[in-house]
Design a protein around this motif. Structure first.
Motif, PDB file in Angstrom:
ATOM      1  N   ILE A 187       0.868  -1.172   0.000  1.00  0.00           N
ATOM      2  CA  ILE A 187       0.000   0.000   0.000  1.00  0.00           C
ATOM      3  C   ILE A 187       0.903   1.219   0.000  1.00  0.00           C
ATOM      4  O   ILE A 187       1.773   1.364   0.863  1.00  0.00           O
ATOM      5  CB  ILE A 187      -0.924   0.043   1.228  1.00  0.00           C
ATOM      6  N   VAL A 188       0.730   2.085  -0.980  1.00  0.00           N
ATOM      7  CA  VAL A 188       1.595   3.247  -1.124  1.00  0.00           C
ATOM      8  C   VAL A 188       0.884   4.492  -0.600  1.00  0.00           C
ATOM      9  O   VAL A 188      -0.305   4.695  -0.842  1.00  0.00           O
ATOM     10  CB  VAL A 188       1.990   3.445  -2.614  1.00  0.00           C
ATOM     11  N   ASP A 189       1.641   5.320   0.136  1.00  0.00           N
ATOM     12  CA  ASP A 189       1.129   6.605   0.602  1.00  0.00           C
ATOM     13  C   ASP A 189      -0.162   6.464   1.402  1.00  0.00           C
ATOM     14  O   ASP A 189      -1.163   7.109   1.120  1.00  0.00           O
ATOM     15  CB  ASP A 189       0.898   7.565  -0.585  1.00  0.00           C
ATOM     16  N   THR A 190      -0.165   5.605   2.388  1.00  0.00           N
ATOM     17  CA  THR A 190      -1.326   5.490   3.252  1.00  0.00           C
ATOM     18  C   THR A 190      -0.903   5.681   4.698  1.00  0.00           C
ATOM     19  O   THR A 190       0.189   5.271   5.091  1.00  0.00           O
ATOM     20  CB  THR A 190      -2.025   4.127   3.100  1.00  0.00           C
ATOM     21  N   ASN A 191      -1.764   6.323   5.481  1.00  0.00           N
ATOM     22  CA  ASN A 191      -1.476   6.510   6.904  1.00  0.00           C
ATOM     23  C   ASN A 191      -2.520   5.788   7.753  1.00  0.00           C
ATOM     24  O   ASN A 191      -2.765   6.173   8.891  1.00  0.00           O
ATOM     25  CB  ASN A 191      -1.431   7.999   7.253  1.00  0.00           C
ATOM     26  N   VAL A 192      -3.121   4.741   7.178  1.00  0.00           N
ATOM     27  CA  VAL A 192      -4.196   4.043   7.877  1.00  0.00           C
ATOM     28  C   VAL A 192      -3.721   3.469   9.213  1.00  0.00           C
ATOM     29  O   VAL A 192      -4.450   3.516  10.209  1.00  0.00           O
ATOM     30  CB  VAL A 192      -4.813   2.938   6.990  1.00  0.00           C
ATOM     31  N   VAL A 193      -2.493   2.943   9.260  1.00  0.00           N
ATOM     32  CA  VAL A 193      -1.974   2.395  10.517  1.00  0.00           C
ATOM     33  C   VAL A 193      -1.850   3.498  11.557  1.00  0.00           C
ATOM     34  O   VAL A 193      -2.262   3.335  12.710  1.00  0.00           O
ATOM     35  CB  VAL A 193      -0.616   1.700  10.302  1.00  0.00           C
ATOM     36  N   ASP A 194      -1.301   4.631  11.157  1.00  0.00           N
ATOM     37  CA  ASP A 194      -1.126   5.749  12.085  1.00  0.00           C
ATOM     38  C   ASP A 194      -2.467   6.248  12.616  1.00  0.00           C
ATOM     39  O   ASP A 194      -2.591   6.588  13.803  1.00  0.00           O
ATOM     40  CB  ASP A 194      -0.381   6.895  11.390  1.00  0.00           C
ATOM     41  N   VAL A 195      -3.477   6.274  11.745  1.00  0.00           N
ATOM     42  CA  VAL A 195      -4.813   6.723  12.158  1.00  0.00           C
ATOM     43  C   VAL A 195      -5.381   5.784  13.214  1.00  0.00           C
ATOM     44  O   VAL A 195      -5.899   6.223  14.255  1.00  0.00           O
ATOM     45  CB  VAL A 195      -5.764   6.813  10.942  1.00  0.00           C
ATOM     46  N   TYR A 196      -5.279   4.481  12.966  1.00  0.00           N
ATOM     47  CA  TYR A 196      -5.826   3.514  13.926  1.00  0.00           C
ATOM     48  C   TYR A 196      -5.022   3.473  15.224  1.00  0.00           C
ATOM     49  O   TYR A 196      -5.587   3.226  16.295  1.00  0.00           O
ATOM     50  CB  TYR A 196      -5.918   2.122  13.286  1.00  0.00           C
ATOM     51  N   ILE A 197      -3.728   3.714  15.141  1.00  0.00           N
ATOM     52  CA  ILE A 197      -2.915   3.797  16.354  1.00  0.00           C
ATOM     53  C   ILE A 197      -3.377   4.982  17.201  1.00  0.00           C
ATOM     54  O   ILE A 197      -3.479   4.873  18.436  1.00  0.00           O
ATOM     55  CB  ILE A 197      -1.419   3.932  16.014  1.00  0.00           C
ATOM     56  N   ARG A 198      -3.689   6.102  16.554  1.00  0.00           N
ATOM     57  CA  ARG A 198      -4.191   7.272  17.300  1.00  0.00           C
ATOM     58  C   ARG A 198      -5.506   6.929  17.997  1.00  0.00           C
ATOM     59  O   ARG A 198      -5.737   7.306  19.145  1.00  0.00           O
ATOM     60  CB  ARG A 198      -4.370   8.468  16.362  1.00  0.00           C
ATOM     61  N   HIS A 199      -6.380   6.203  17.291  1.00  0.00           N
ATOM     62  CA  HIS A 199      -7.648   5.787  17.906  1.00  0.00           C
ATOM     63  C   HIS A 199      -7.396   4.907  19.133  1.00  0.00           C
ATOM     64  O   HIS A 199      -8.029   5.079  20.178  1.00  0.00           O
ATOM     65  CB  HIS A 199      -8.487   4.995  16.893  1.00  0.00           C
ATOM     66  N   LEU A 200      -6.458   3.956  18.988  1.00  0.00           N
ATOM     67  CA  LEU A 200      -6.156   3.066  20.106  1.00  0.00           C
ATOM     68  C   LEU A 200      -5.555   3.820  21.282  1.00  0.00           C
ATOM     69  O   LEU A 200      -5.855   3.519  22.442  1.00  0.00           O
ATOM     70  CB  LEU A 200      -5.194   1.962  19.661  1.00  0.00           C
TER      71      LEU A 200
END
Length: 230
Positions: A187-200
């Protein structure tokens, strides 16, 4: 311990039985060829190799032989589309510990996976809760609490937290999280992991003296055990 099953399957889309295994509590990683298999096994303690072969492939038997030679102490389960007796016997002769033919019963398939792990002394302990300090994660019920307070997580938030928990005090790279939790290789240029880490972080660490979710700059994230209180 959560058994880690490495599936070698040339199809780009993970087959239906990957979800079946995950629902049964196993961690499953899907790679598409033997080269990716070698790279992954070199860095991860794999508990089972699940090899999906096409009997029409010229190198099908060779794949089994190489997998067995390189990982003689890892259970090797072969899935094949051919019910030809000679083909199945050859799979065993090349080193397969079990062979099953498509299509197969889901219940029987899961029973055979569990049986093979049991023969090799690999316990499936995924139903138990994971305790990390005052953080309690129950995989069977998918319930999470910290300090006795129940936390409401979305399904994907739970999957991410559970992934970090089974690698407790280890660093999980963003790429590996994307592959294991989101089931995407690239997956290129995605911050989905960072977003979910912020939620956690909001749900797990907000208001807590010890912050369990840590960022390892340039690599990924880690779930840390709180220090013991003397």
């Amino acid at each position: 311990m959560t058994p880690l099953i490495l599936l070698v399957d040339g199809n780009e889309t993970p087959p239906v039985y990957v979800h079946l295994l995950e629902q049964a509590g196993y961690q499953v990683v899907h790679v598409q060829n033997m080269s990716e298999r070698s790279s992954y096994v070199a860095d991860h303690p794999v508990n089972m190799l699940l090899l999906n072969i096409d009997d029409k492939q010229a190198d099908a038997q060779g794949m089994i032989r190489i997998a067995q030679q390189n990982h003689p102490y890892v259970p090797l389960f072969v899935l094949t589309s051919s019910d030809d007796e000679n083909h199945i016997v050859s799979c065993f002769e090349q080193g397969a510990h079990d062979v099953t033919v498509h299509p197969f019963s889901h219940r029987v398939f899961l029973a055979r996976v569990a049986n093979l792990l049991r023969i090799f002394g690999i316990a499936q302990d995924v139903a138990r809760a994971i305790e990390a300090g005052d953080l309690h994660i129950d995989h069977a019920s998918r319930m999470v609490s910290r300090g006795g307070q129940k936390l409401e997580l979305t399904p994907k938030e739970f999957d991410l937290l559970f992934h970090l928990a089974i690698h407790l005090n280890q660093v999980c790279s963003r790429q590996q999280i994307l592959k294991d939790v989101w089931k995407h290789d690239y997956i290129v240029d995605t911050n989905v992991v960072d977003v979910y880490i912020r939620h956690l972080r909001v749900k797990i660490d907000k208001g807590q003296k010890f912050k369990m979710i840590r960022t390892v700059r340039g690599i990924g994230y880690s779930l840390r055990t709180p220090p013991a209180v003397e």
